[in-house]
Each structure stands twice: as C-alpha cells, then as structure tokens.
Design an enzyme around this catalytic site. Structure first.
Site, PDB file in Angstrom:
ATOM      1  N   GLU A   1      -5.710   1.485  -6.903  1.00 24.54           N
ATOM      2  CA  GLU A   1      -4.549   1.891  -6.216  1.00 24.54           C
ATOM      3  C   GLU A   1      -3.697   2.287  -7.444  1.00 24.54           C
ATOM      4  O   GLU A   1      -2.500   3.240  -7.348  1.00 24.54           O
ATOM      5  CB  GLU A   1      -3.822   0.479  -5.617  1.00 24.54           C
ATOM      6  CG  GLU A   1      -2.800   0.850  -4.839  1.00 24.54           C
ATOM      7  CD  GLU A   1      -2.033  -0.159  -4.340  1.00 24.54           C
ATOM      8  OE1 GLU A   1      -2.250  -1.373  -4.474  1.00 24.54           O
ATOM      9  OE2 GLU A   1      -0.843   0.232  -3.708  1.00 24.54           O
ATOM     10  N   ASP A   2      -3.470   1.632  -8.553  1.00 27.65           N
ATOM     11  CA  ASP A   2      -2.296   1.851  -9.575  1.00 27.65           C
ATOM     12  C   ASP A   2      -2.839   2.602 -10.686  1.00 27.65           C
ATOM     13  O   ASP A   2      -2.139   3.038 -11.599  1.00 27.65           O
ATOM     14  CB  ASP A   2      -1.712   0.431 -10.253  1.00 27.65           C
ATOM     15  CG  ASP A   2      -1.252  -0.151  -9.162  1.00 27.65           C
ATOM     16  OD1 ASP A   2      -0.818   0.324  -8.061  1.00 27.65           O
ATOM     17  OD2 ASP A   2      -1.171  -1.551  -9.109  1.00 27.65           O
TER      18      ASP A   2
END
Ligand code: MN
Length: 747
Positions: free
Chosen positions: A91-92
């Site tokens: 996600e990051d």
C-alpha cells in the site's frame, strides 16, 4: 503538541531484536533467518518514511508483529510475523504483490493482498464506504483468520499512537474502533485486544469522563486492594486446606466498561466500581466445581447469580463458572472460576486455537467461530435495506451473544440470545414458521414467546391452517423471522384488500344491474386506470386507493352517465350495502359488517374518545373526538355517528410519533431500541436533521392509550431526545385523505 516531527527515539533494529528473542524463547525452532529477511526487506521498502510520531515507519510494522507475538505466545509462527512486517509495503511503497510473492511465497502474498485491500478502503468515511470496508474485511477474514489478527494488531498499535494524528482523524478512527474493531475482538473472544481498544478509544472520544474515572479509580485503589487481598487470602487458604491447587487473582476493571455500565444501568460510579472482581484459576474442571463449593461455603452466594459456562460455553468459546457472593462487611464480589486452559481461551479467544501449519487449515473450533460470524454477516447484509442499517446490525450483532439449540433430529441451530421458538421455526424453514401453532422445549409445551437457552431441544408443532400473528413481531429476535413475518402480513393485507375490492365492485354492479365484465376486459380497465392487472385494481379499491365510482365509470361509461342522479348520500341504509369484512376495533350502534377505517389525520387508539363520520363510498371513518377534522362545525350532524371501542385482544393500532432531539450518532438506533424495549413494533421510522436539531417520525403499533404512553415515555428517556408528541394534523387537511402517509388498516 507532539504533532510536529521530532527525531526518532525508537530504534527499529533494537525493537526487532527484542521480537526475535521473544519468539525464540517461546518457540526454539522459530525460523529467525526467514523473518529477518522480511524485516530487512520491509525496512528498505519503507526507507525514510516516518510515522507522524517521528519514528521510522518500520517501527509500526515491528510493533504490530510484537503485539501478535505476545498474543499468540507458543503458537506464533513465521508466516503471520512476516505478513505483519510486510502489511503496509504494497500500500505505502513501490513494492508490488509479485515482489512479495517471489520472495516470501503465495501465503504471505495472499495475506498482504487482503490487508492491502482492507486498508485501501477509507476509514471513517461515509456510511456506505464503511459498510463496504467491513463487509470486505469480514469476507477476507473468513478465508484466513490471520488477516483479522494482523488487522487488529495494526489497529491496536495505531490506537496506542493515536495522539500524533490530527484531531478530526483521531475522532473518526477512535469512533470506528469502538463501533467495529472492539466488538469484533469481543466476538472473536480476544479479551486482551477488546479491553485495550475500548479504553484507548474511550480516552480519545470522551477525555473528560476518562480523566474523571481514572482519577476516581486511583483514589480508591489502595482501599480496594487491601480488601481484595483479605478475601483472596481467605479463599486461597481454604483451597489449600482442601488440597486444590489454584491461583486467586483480583480482576482489574476497565474504564470503558465502567463508563458503559454507568450509562446502561443509570448507576453512579461508586456502585459499579465497588462491585469487586475475583478470579480463581485451577488445574482441572473437577477443581472448579470444588472451588465454587468452597467459595459458597465461605461467603453467602447471591441467589440467581450462578452461571455455569463450563457446561454450556458461550459462542466465542468462553468457559467459566460465574457467581456473586457477599464478602466481609457485605461487599458484593463477582467470582469467576476456570481452569488454566479456559483462562487462556477467555483471554485469547479464537487466537487460543490458532495453530497454522504452512498452507494448513484453521483449528476446527476457530473455524466454526469464524464461520458463525460469516453466516451472520451474510444474513445482515441480506436483511439490511441500507448500508446504515447493515452497520447497525453489525454493531449490535457483534456484541450479541448466541445460544445453540437442537432440532428433534439433533441438528444444531444457532440463534441470537433471547430468541423464541418462532425464531427457531423460521430458521428451520419459512413454511415451518408460518404454520407454527406451538412448541415443545425439552419435551414440554412452552409459550411461543418463551426464551430459548443453549442446549434446549426444540420441537415445533405446526398445523396446515395456522397463520403467523402480528404479535410475534413483538418478541422475535432474528432479522430473518422479522422480515418473513412482515412479508407475510403484507401479502395477507393484499389478499384481503383484493377480496374486499372485488366484492365492492360486484355489489355496485349488481345495484346498477350491470353484468360483470370478462377477465380480459377487467385487465384492460385496470390498465386504463394505471393498475397492473385486475387483481391490483381490486386491491386498490379494497384499501381505498381507488374510488368505486371512478372504476365503475371507467368500466361502463354510458350506464353510469344515466345513473348519475344522487342517491341518499350519507344514510345508514346506503352503508349497509357496503358489506365488507367484519369491522374490527369498534362497534357502531349494533350494526354489523360496516366498512370501518381509522382516520389517518388523528390515528385514534383504544382509550381515546372517538366519533364516527360517515363518508361517501368509504363507510365510517373513526376520528378522535378532538380531531379538528371531525369538529362539530365541519361535519353535518347527519353524518355523525356514535362509535364505541370494541377491540380484539391481539389488535394493534398505528400511531405516528414526532420525535425531536439533538443530533448524535446512534440516536435513531437508540430510539428504536427504546421503542422495542416496550414490546412495540415499529412500522417505519425516518429521521432527518437540520443543523444539530433532529426531527423524526415513527409509525408504531400499539394496543391502546396506556401502551402508547409507555412508548412515549421510553422515547423521552433516550439521551438527546428533547420532545415526543403524537402526530395530529390541524387545519385544512381533508377529511378522508391526509396525504403522504402509509395507507394502513387496523388489524
Ligand atoms: Mn499499518
């Protein structure tokens, strides 16, 4: 303020070394190298990213893994730790799922993928987004419980560091934690997570009350501990004398649970807090029963407060003996007695049964707890008519305990606590529910509204001619039974209206000496009037949506033209012809078979003073005596008629309530809960707000004025409600029709 970035004071390498040490201590064969590779990979991927606390981002991943290590103890495994370390990389960071799969295999990739999808969904967003998030989370959780364990650990660490976020984010995350994640932890039986999530959320949502409680708890701590030490000593000495090996512990009280009990029970802090908690942990089930004997021998047990959750465990697998006794100086003490293994389950819930071989299946106990939640989620999702309703079901349902009962063939049926034989019957099959006339529980006939307990054997007695009763709506617990009964009532009303409409139409034709049109012709007439098929036209006639004259005029334009001279419009003679279903609820000067309806402007209920008004073509409408629409000056004397209440025992009446209040989350649900608590059915409810003022309308079914007064009082007592009044249309509302309200016949 800690919001600004400050140099890190947490060294991730040291944290991670601690994690490895801990895992290695409980599980000597823990694969340190594989986990270290994941750590290095995640650390490199997150690079220079910082948390808002100023710590390197990777500390969050290690902390989440640490929380799991502490929770799972000896059943910790490499896969869940690796997935926790990697839970935010896709996600990051630039890392892709393929990278993860190539390096750490398909299982880790699947877990990371599920976690990425969950956290990709917005937090604290709009209702339908939230509902979606939870639905997805619960779905992915069903496939692998590790997803939810990691998600809960992730949330717990975020809650522990929540003060670093912006205030509005703090509130929405804390709210969501209290609404969904803490209940979820509760449902999975993970007490350790539940308490901490609740207290952290409470601290942020209501800091004043939190500080006040913390202060009060601190003030009384010494006194309380002295007393508990005395009791613990006495109990422990007695157990030793009896040769029972046991730990005797005090039980800490949690701030949120104190606050909640104060609110729910309306009792002051002292009363809640002074109830002391003690726990006896033994080594065998046998010793549990011996120990409770010893406790009851030392102190007087309070009648009715003994529960045996060893013989009948809770759904989340919790087992213990519970009792409340009067200790020295008559202080109440709640005592829990359980074995060491039961204690582990009580603290860890599903996680206590957690044991994964690589690619293996969950422990059967954990799997069945999960599948129970999934089944319910699917059910709520099906029953809910809006995302908001789904969330409400979820919030209430996750906290609701369950009972297990058995069919005559020995099949297990799972129901929410408080369920009745009717709930059971509908769970078996809709047709069984609809034909229920009685029930046997453990071979004895019981009332249909009785409450089932775990372990009951339930047998439903059916009859071909039986029909559901509206009364059932007053006590059923399952959304399934509720919606099926409502559906039946609706179709029944439709059938009755249809039969009535057909009869009205035939009588009118007979009076006019006209022949009944052929079925196809009737369908055409219906179509011309905007109804699909003759049946719907008759239904509309029967429930008053369509006028008899209008329909006849459409069917026989010429004849009606000729007939147009008025007959005596408001005479009782004319009314007699309008034979219809037996009047229910009122008697009219001894006349039978009059068409009766209750005025929608004032909605009278038994106990109200009433008057009848003879209407054109629609029989007698019953108004409250003080209804402006039945006011003497407005109604010709010959149209007035005396009516008296004559109510069947099971008959209920629709009333519209106007509720005003101050906006807060959950207000609608609380009002609904308060109404239900008075054993009252809500037909429809609607709430809207302007600025912070809320106005809502509720259609409820009551038996009489006293019942209505109870409902009004209950709603007034709901926090945030400022006024409740019975709806009354004043002024110019026309006599038969006040627009925009559901067409309802009593009974
Ligand atoms: Mn995270």
């Amino acid at each position: 303020m800690t919001n600004q970035l400050s140099p890190s004071n947490r060294n991730p390498d040291i944290l991670f070394a601690g994690l490895l040490m801990q895992a290695k201590t409980v599980r000597p064969r823990f694969d340190v190298d594989r986990v270290r590779r994941a750590y290095d990979f995640s650390k490199a991927a997150h690079g220079y990213q910082l948390r808002r606390s100023g710590d390197p981002y990777i500390t969050h991943c290690v902390e989440a893994a640490l929380i799991l290590t502490e929770l799972l103890e000896t059943s910790i495994d490499e896969t869940i730790i690796i997935a926790a370390l990697l839970h935010d990389v896709v996600e990051d960071t630039e890392v892709t799922l393929d990278d993860v799969e190539q390096r750490f295999g398909p299982t880790v990739a699947r877990l990371v993928d599920a976690l990425t999808k969950i956290s990709g969904l917005p937090t604290g967003g709009r209702l339908h987004e939230q509902a979606n998030t939870f639905r997805k989370m619960l779905l992915s959780m069903a496939k692998d419980i590790r997803v939810v364990l990691i998600k809960l650990a992730d949330r717990l660490h975020n809650m522990r560091t929540l003060e670093h976020l912006k205030p509005e984010r703090v509130m929405s995350i804390a709210r969501e934690t209290l609404d969904i994640y803490a209940p979820l932890a509760h449902r999975l039986g993970i007490a350790a997570f539940k308490w901490e999530l609740e207290d952290l959320a409470f601290k942020h949502l209501n800091p004043d009350l939190y500080r006040e409680l913390a202060g009060k708890v601190e003030m009384r701590r010494a006194e309380r501990e002295r007393y508990l030490d005395e009791v613990k000593g006495t109990v422990h000495r007695r157990l030793v004398q009896m040769g029972i090996k046991a730990d005797v512990q005090g039980r800490p009280k949690h701030f949120y649970s104190i606050a909640k009990k104060m609110q729910d029970q309306g009792r002051p802090f002292e009363e809640i807090y002074d109830l002391l908690g003690m726990r006896v942990v033994t080594t065998s089930v046998d010793d549990c029963y011996k120990a409770i004997g010893a406790v009851h021998n030392l102190y007087t047990p309070i009648h009715d407060r003994f529960t045996d959750y060893i013989a009948t465990p809770k759904t989340n697998m919790y087992q213990s003996l519970h009792t409340t006794v009067l200790g020295p100086r008559n202080v109440k003490i709640e005592v829990q007695i359980r074995t060491r293994e039961m204690h582990r389950v009580a603290e860890l819930g599903v996680a206590a049964h957690y044991s994964y071989k690589e690619g293996g299946e969950a422990d059967p106990a954990a799997a069945s707890a999960l599948s129970a939640i999934m089944q319910q989620t699917a059910q709520w999702s099906e029953d809910a008519t809006s995302p908001g309703e789904f969330l409400e079901y979820l919030k209430i349902g996750l906290y609701q305990d369950e009972v297990y009962v058995f069919t005559p063939r020995g099949d297990l049926v799972r129901l929410p606590k408080g369920s009745s034989p009717i709930d059971f019957a509908y769970q078996i099959h809709t047709q069984v529910g609809e034909r229920t006339v009685g029930a046997r529980v453990n071979s004895r006939i019981v009332p249909l509204r009785s409450t089932l307990a775990s372990g009951d054997h339930v047998e439903i007695i059916t009859s071909q001619h039986a029909q559901p009763s509206a009364d059932w709506l007053g006590f059923v617990q399952t959304s399934r039974a509720r919606s099926k009964i409502r559906r039946w009532m609706k179709s029944q009303r439709h059938e009755q209206s249809t039969a009535l409409g057909r009869e009205m139409f035939q009588k009118e034709l007979k009076r006019l000496r006209l022949k009944l049109p052929a079925p196809e012709q009737l369908d055409d007439i219906a179509q011309a009037l905007g109804y699909e098929g003759a049946e719907n036209l008759f239904a509309a006639l029967g429930n008053g949506d369509a006028g008899l004259k209008q329909v006849v005029a459409k069917a026989f334009p010429e004849e009606v033209e000729r007939e147009e001279r008025p007959r005596k419009p408001f005479s009782l003679e004319g009314l007699r012809d309008l034979a219809r279903l037996p009047a229910r609820g009122v008697s009219i000067q001894g006349l039978q078979n009059l068409m009766i309806s209750f005025a929608k402007c004032c909605m009278p209920v038994p106990g109200d003073r009433i008057t009848g008004v003879i209407t054109r073509g629609r029989g007698v409408t019953v108004h409250r005596l003080n209804c402006p629409n039945a006011f003497e000056g407005r109604i010709e004397p010959e149209r007035r008629i005396r009516v008296d209440w004559d109510v069947d025992r099971d008959q209920s009446f629709l009333v519209k309530l106007l509720v005003t209040g101050i906006e807060r989350r959950g207000l609608l649900a609380d009002v609904a809960k308060a109404v239900s608590a008075t054993n009252t059915n809500i037909r429809t409810a609607d709430m809207g707000s302007i600025a912070e003022r809320v106005r809502g309308t509720f259609f409820v079914e009551v038996r009489n004025l006293r019942h209505l007064e109870r409902v009004i009082k209950a709603v007034k007592d709901v926090k945030g409600v400022t006024d409740v009044e019975r709806h009354q249309v004043f002024g110019d509302a026309r006599i038969e029709d006040s627009e925009g309200e559901p067409e309802e016949e009593a009974g």
